[in-house]
Design an enzyme around this catalytic site. Structure first.
Site, short mmCIF file in Angstrom:
data_model
loop_
_atom_site.label_atom_id
_atom_site.label_comp_id
_atom_site.label_asym_id
_atom_site.label_seq_id
_atom_site.Cartn_x
_atom_site.Cartn_y
_atom_site.Cartn_z
N THR A 156 -18.19 13.65 20.63
CA THR A 156 -18.59 12.82 21.77
C THR A 156 -19.92 12.12 21.51
OG1 THR A 156 -19.43 14.85 22.77
CG2 THR A 156 -17.34 14.03 23.60
N PHE B 154 -33.88 18.22 24.12
CA PHE B 154 -34.47 19.10 23.11
C PHE B 154 -34.94 18.29 21.89
CE2 PHE B 154 -33.96 21.89 19.37
CZ PHE B 154 -34.82 22.93 19.73
N ASP C 115 -21.06 11.10 18.67
CA ASP C 115 -20.81 10.01 17.72
C ASP C 115 -20.16 8.82 18.43
OD1 ASP C 115 -21.73 11.79 15.74
OD2 ASP C 115 -19.74 12.66 15.57
N ASP D 51 -16.82 21.35 31.84
CA ASP D 51 -16.72 22.74 31.43
C ASP D 51 -15.83 22.89 30.18
OD1 ASP D 51 -17.01 25.46 31.41
OD2 ASP D 51 -15.35 25.82 32.81
N ASP E 243 -27.76 26.99 19.57
CA ASP E 243 -27.28 27.88 20.62
C ASP E 243 -26.44 27.11 21.64
OD1 ASP E 243 -28.93 29.61 19.34
OD2 ASP E 243 -30.62 29.27 20.70
N SER F 209 -20.04 11.67 8.86
CA SER F 209 -19.04 12.56 8.29
C SER F 209 -17.64 12.02 8.56
CB SER F 209 -19.22 13.95 8.87
OG SER F 209 -19.21 13.87 10.27
#
Length: 283
Positions: free
Chosen positions: A202, A121, A204, A196, A91, A13
Site C-alpha cells: 500500500t 515515526f 508503494d 483492521d 513492531d 523490489s
C-alpha cells in the site's frame, strides 16, 4: 501538438506473485499515462509476509550496470525517479528505516527527493523532532522541506482525529515557487479510516499515486491528496471484501488472500470517486 510524455524511473523490489514495490507502482502509473522504466532492486517469489519466500537481491554494482546501459543509449532522461529506501518491517508491521541506512536516507535520498511520504515515526527520525500536536507536525514538515523535498505527506500519525479513534490523521505540505520568486506553502489535513488488516504494497501504491496526482495537479495539494487517498480507499475496500469472501465467515484472511486487487481497481485508479476530503490548514 502531442503532449510530452512523462517518464518515471522506478527502482523498487519486484515479486513474481502479488503486489509490492514495482508491481504496486508500475501498473497504476501506466494506467494514468506515465511511461515507467523499472529496475528491480530485489526479485522475490512473493512478499516476505508469506510463510516462505525465495529470490535474489540486486547488488549496487548490478544496478549501476543496468543504468549504464540506459545511459549509453542516451535514454536516461527522466521526469521522476521513484524509489523507497527499502525499509524493514518493525513492531506491529510499522515501517522504519534501519539505523545503518538512516544517514544514507537522510543525507543522500531526502535532499534529492521531490516528494517524500514518511509515516510519523520516520518523519520524527529524519528531523529529530517529536510530533505530539498539529503544530509540531507542521514544523516537522517545514524541516523536511528545508532538507530538499517540495512535497511532504506524513501518511499516518498518532494525532487525535476529529472523527474519533477509528480514524488516523494524515498531513501534507507543499512548497511552491511563486512567479515573484517567493515560496508559498499549502498544508492539508485528512482523516483516514483505520483498517483492521495488514496490507503489503500500500505504501508503494500511495507513493506512486501521489507522484501521479501531484503531476496532474502541480499547485493543488488538496486535490492531489484527495485523489491519492481515494484511490487507496477503493483498492483497500475491494481487497478486504474479496479477502473475507475467500477466507469465509469468522476466519482471518491469509497473506495471499490479502494481495491488493490492483487490476480489478483499474477504473478507480484512473478516475477515483472522491471519498476522502482534505481540509486546508490555515496557520
Amino acid at each position: 501538438m502531442h503532449e510530452m510524455e512523462c517518464r518515471v524511473l522506478s527502482i523498487q523490489s519486484h515479486v513474481v506473485r502479488g503486489y509490492v514495490g514495482n508491481k504496486s507502482a508500475s501498473f497504476p502509473l501506466q494506467v494514468l499515462g506515465f511511461e515507467v522504466d523499472s529496475i528491480n532492486s530485489v526479485q522475490f517469489s512473493n512478499h516476505t509476509g508469506y510463510s516462505h519466500w525465495k529470490g535474489q537481491v540486486l547488488t549496487a554494482d548490478e544496478l549501476h550496470v543496468l543504468y549504464e546501459g540506459i545511459k549509453l543509449n542516451n535514454v536516461h532522461h527522466y521526469d521522476y525517479v521513484l524509489t523507497v529506501c527499502d525499509p524493514v518491517l518493525g513492531d506491529h508491521g510499522s515501517m522504519y528505516v534501519p539505523e545503518n541506512l538512516h544517514p544514507v536516507y537522510k543525507n543522500k535520498v531526502v535532499p534529492v527527493a521531490d516528494i517524500i511520504t514518511p509515516n510519523q515515526f520516520e518523519a520524527e527520525l529524519l528531523t529529530g523532532k517529536n510530533i505530539s500536536t498539529e503544530k509540531d507536525a507542521v514544523e516537522v514538515m517545514d524541516l523536511l522541506h528545508k532538507m530538499g523535498p517540495d512535497t511532504v505527506v506524513i501518511t499516518s500519525s498518532d494525532l487525535p482525529s476529529r472523527l474519533g479513534d477509528r480514524f488516523l490523521v494524515s498531513l501534507g505540505s507543499q512548497r511552491t515557487l511563486m512567479p515573484d520568486g517567493t515560496k508559498s506553502t499549502q498544508r492539508v489535513r485528512m482523516e483516514i479510516p483505520k483498517v483492521d488488516a495488514v496490507f503489503v504494497g500500500t505504501g508503494d501504491l500511495f507513493a506512486a499515486m501521489l507522484l501521479a496526482w501531484t503531476h496532474h495537479y502541480p499547485n493543488d495539494l488538496k486535490t492531489a491528496c484527495e485523489k491519492t487517498f481515494s484511490v487507496m480507499h477503493h483498492v483497500i475496500k475491494r481487497t478486504i471484501s474479496y479477502a473475507h469472501e475467500l477466507a469465509g465467515p469468522g476466519r482471518k484472511p491469509s497473506p495471499p488472500q490479502l494481495e491488493l486487487r490492483m487490476v480489478q481497481s483499474k477504473a478507480d485508479i484512473e478516475d477515483p470517486a472522491i471519498v476522502m476530503e482534505a481540509t486546508v490548514l490555515t496557520l
